[in-house]
Design a protein around this motif. Structure first.
Motif, PDB file in Angstrom:
ATOM      1  N   GLY A  58       0.822  -1.205   0.000  1.00 39.57           N
ATOM      2  CA  GLY A  58       0.000   0.000   0.000  1.00 39.57           C
ATOM      3  C   GLY A  58       0.852   1.249   0.000  1.00 39.57           C
ATOM      4  O   GLY A  58       0.461   2.282  -0.564  1.00 39.57           O
ATOM      5  N   ASN A  62       0.194   4.025  -2.815  1.00 35.10           N
ATOM      6  CA  ASN A  62      -0.035   5.449  -2.528  1.00 35.10           C
ATOM      7  C   ASN A  62       0.986   6.322  -3.255  1.00 35.10           C
ATOM      8  O   ASN A  62       0.628   7.343  -3.854  1.00 35.10           O
ATOM      9  CB  ASN A  62       0.074   5.717  -1.021  1.00 35.10           C
ATOM     10  CG  ASN A  62      -1.221   5.411  -0.274  1.00 35.10           C
ATOM     11  OD1 ASN A  62      -2.310   5.632  -0.809  1.00 35.10           O
ATOM     12  ND2 ASN A  62      -1.101   4.928   0.944  1.00 35.10           N
ATOM     13  N   ALA A 168      -6.736   1.976   2.027  1.00 38.92           N
ATOM     14  CA  ALA A 168      -6.175   0.708   2.514  1.00 38.92           C
ATOM     15  C   ALA A 168      -7.306  -0.146   3.084  1.00 38.92           C
ATOM     16  O   ALA A 168      -7.376  -1.344   2.833  1.00 38.92           O
ATOM     17  CB  ALA A 168      -5.111   0.973   3.570  1.00 38.92           C
ATOM     18  N   SER A 209      -4.095  -6.868   1.666  1.00 37.93           N
ATOM     19  CA  SER A 209      -3.359  -7.578   2.722  1.00 37.93           C
ATOM     20  C   SER A 209      -3.785  -7.182   4.129  1.00 37.93           C
ATOM     21  O   SER A 209      -3.179  -7.598   5.103  1.00 37.93           O
ATOM     22  CB  SER A 209      -1.868  -7.274   2.566  1.00 37.93           C
ATOM     23  OG  SER A 209      -1.665  -5.875   2.622  1.00 37.93           O
TER      24      SER A 209
HETATM   25  C1  LIG Z   1      -1.349  -0.542   5.831  1.00 37.08           C
HETATM   26  C2  LIG Z   1      -1.691   0.785   5.292  1.00 37.08           C
HETATM   27  C3  LIG Z   1      -1.105   1.267   4.117  1.00 37.08           C
HETATM   28  C4  LIG Z   1      -0.085   0.491   3.316  1.00 37.08           C
HETATM   29  O1  LIG Z   1       0.763  -0.245   4.049  1.00 37.08           O
HETATM   30  P1  LIG Z   1       1.746  -1.356   3.464  1.00 37.08           P
HETATM   31  O2  LIG Z   1       2.216  -1.973   4.708  1.00 37.08           O
HETATM   32  O3  LIG Z   1       2.784  -0.608   2.709  1.00 37.08           O
HETATM   33  O4  LIG Z   1       0.978  -2.266   2.578  1.00 37.08           O
HETATM   34  C5  LIG Z   1      -1.498   2.495   3.670  1.00 37.08           C
HETATM   35  N1  LIG Z   1      -2.416   3.217   4.319  1.00 37.08           N
HETATM   36  C6  LIG Z   1      -3.011   2.783   5.436  1.00 37.08           C
HETATM   37  C7  LIG Z   1      -4.062   3.610   6.078  1.00 37.08           C
HETATM   38  C8  LIG Z   1      -2.663   1.561   5.961  1.00 37.08           C
HETATM   39  O5  LIG Z   1      -3.257   1.126   7.082  1.00 37.08           O
END
Ligand SMILES: *Cc1c(COP(=O)(O)O)cnc(C)c1O
Length: 360
Positions: A58, A62, A168, A209
């Motif tokens: 994520g 982003n 997410a 995930s």
């Molecule tokens: C988990 C998360 C992400 C992305 O996290 P990754 O660990 O890089 O997959 C982005 N935004 C939010 C709000 C999240 O909770």
């Protein structure tokens, strides 16, 4: 361990692993992986976008959304508590030369729109070019209201800004919204609620995930043009994967099987919070221990250091996992996250341990 640390700790089920094993694959950097293409198309169609792009995380998704639409010297208005600002290593500034303009989030997770308007810089060589507003939904388990999203859409339209959503946990927000109108929404109703939330955003990043339970993967949604630009950013960031279909198949399985059951996570979070609230009220410690009522899958508990430190130690000693840290002013804030791999019995176990610690 009874693990409430995060909804990322889930392990792929036997059925999900079978879907991964059976996935047709190809070289996705050449655009040849049928499972990746199918996942991207499925989400793009479901959420009302022209195209999608699979990413390993994520954080990267982003970055792809923001860097494909903001250039060096542009500015991103973002929440002080947002993942894209606070929890991604400063990536938009480090890698994108994009200036974040963080604004305090209100208690409900929104960024007050009068503050956003006031932060938009005039076209003047002294200033960075305000280019984008980024929101997050859910944010710390809270769902942005429909009225707020409508007003934010109108603001970005009038100001000519780009609009990115860190979704997410988009489907937690969607399941919550769908359940307002209908006790037992089905898959199509949750997807329709998600599509409604996405309306007006130029790009949306969705994690597979988290509560959906895939081992890896996020998808960025946007216009064909944005996704073409994002593909270049992904390659630059090292996110071009080859036979990624084995991962995309897990994502497809998660989307088709685990969307509606997010409401089970919300129910468990609610049970945990209300159980704790009753127990704390009965113990006469309501001054020292405050429990927020959850909307989705996260419960936040704020404790005075006494008895908070002993309670945290006792829970950890019992093999109960949660995250927590100082909330300033001598207080501790715990976060409890429900997910696919916790059950009613796990919630019972947590409540029993709390009770024992409160009785001490
Ligand atoms: C988990 C998360 C992400 C992305 O996290 P990754 O660990 O890089 O997959 C982005 N935004 C939010 C709000 C999240 O909770």
């Amino acid at each position: 361990m009874t693990d409430f640390r995060s909804d990322t700790v889930t392990r792929p089920s036997r059925e999900m692993r079978a879907a991964m094993l059976a996935a047709p694959v190809g070289d996705d950097v050449f655009g040849d992986d049928p499972s990746v293409n199918q996942l991207e198309q499925l989400l793009a169609e479901g959420l009302g976008f022209e195209a999608g792009l699979f990413a390993p995380s994520g954080t990267q998704s982003n970055l792809m959304g923001i860097m494909s639409q903001c250039a060096r010297g542009d500015e991103l208005i973002v929440g002080q508590g947002a993942h894209t600002y606070r929890w991604e290593g400063g990536g938009v500034a480090v890698l994108g030369s994009i200036q974040p303009q963080p604004l305090d989030n209100a208690a409900d997770g929104s960024i007050p729109l009068d503050r956003v308007l006031a932060a938009i810089k005039p076209d003047d060589p002294h200033f960075a070019r305000t280019r984008m507003l980024a929101l997050e939904n859910t944010i710390q388990g809270k769902v942005l209201t429909t009225a707020y999203l409508d007003q934010a859409r109108e603001l970005v339209r009038q100001a000519g800004l780009r609009f990115h959503l860190d979704g997410a946990r988009l489907f937690n927000a969607a399941a919550y919204q769908a359940a307002i109108h209908n006790d037992k929404p089905d898959h199509a109703q949750v997807m329709a609620a998600a599509r409604q939330i996405c309306k007006g955003f130029d790009s949306v990043s969705v994690c597979l995930s988290k509560g959906l339970g895939a081992p890896v993967g996020s998808v960025l949604l946007g216009s064909g043009e944005t996704i073409r630009a994002a593909r270049r950013v992904r390659k630059m960031l090292g996110g071009g994967m080859r036979q990624a279909g084995v991962l995309a198949a897990a994502g497809q399985y998660a989307l088709s099987s685990n969307l509606v059951r997010l409401l089970d996570d919300h129910r468990l979070a609610h049970r945990l919070a209300s159980g704790l609230s009753e127990m704390v009220a009965a113990s006469g410690k309501a001054e020292e221990i405050q429990i927020e009522t959850p909307q989705t899958n996260m419960v936040f508990v704020t404790l005075a250091a006494d008895p908070g430190e002993l309670i945290c130690q006792g829970l950890k000693a019992a093999g109960i996992g949660f995250t927590g840290g100082s909330a300033g002013a001598g207080r501790i804030r715990q976060r409890w996250v429900t997910h696919l791999d916790v059950t009613d019995a796990d919630v019972d176990r947590v409540l029993e341990n709390w009770q024992a610690l409160l009785n001490k």
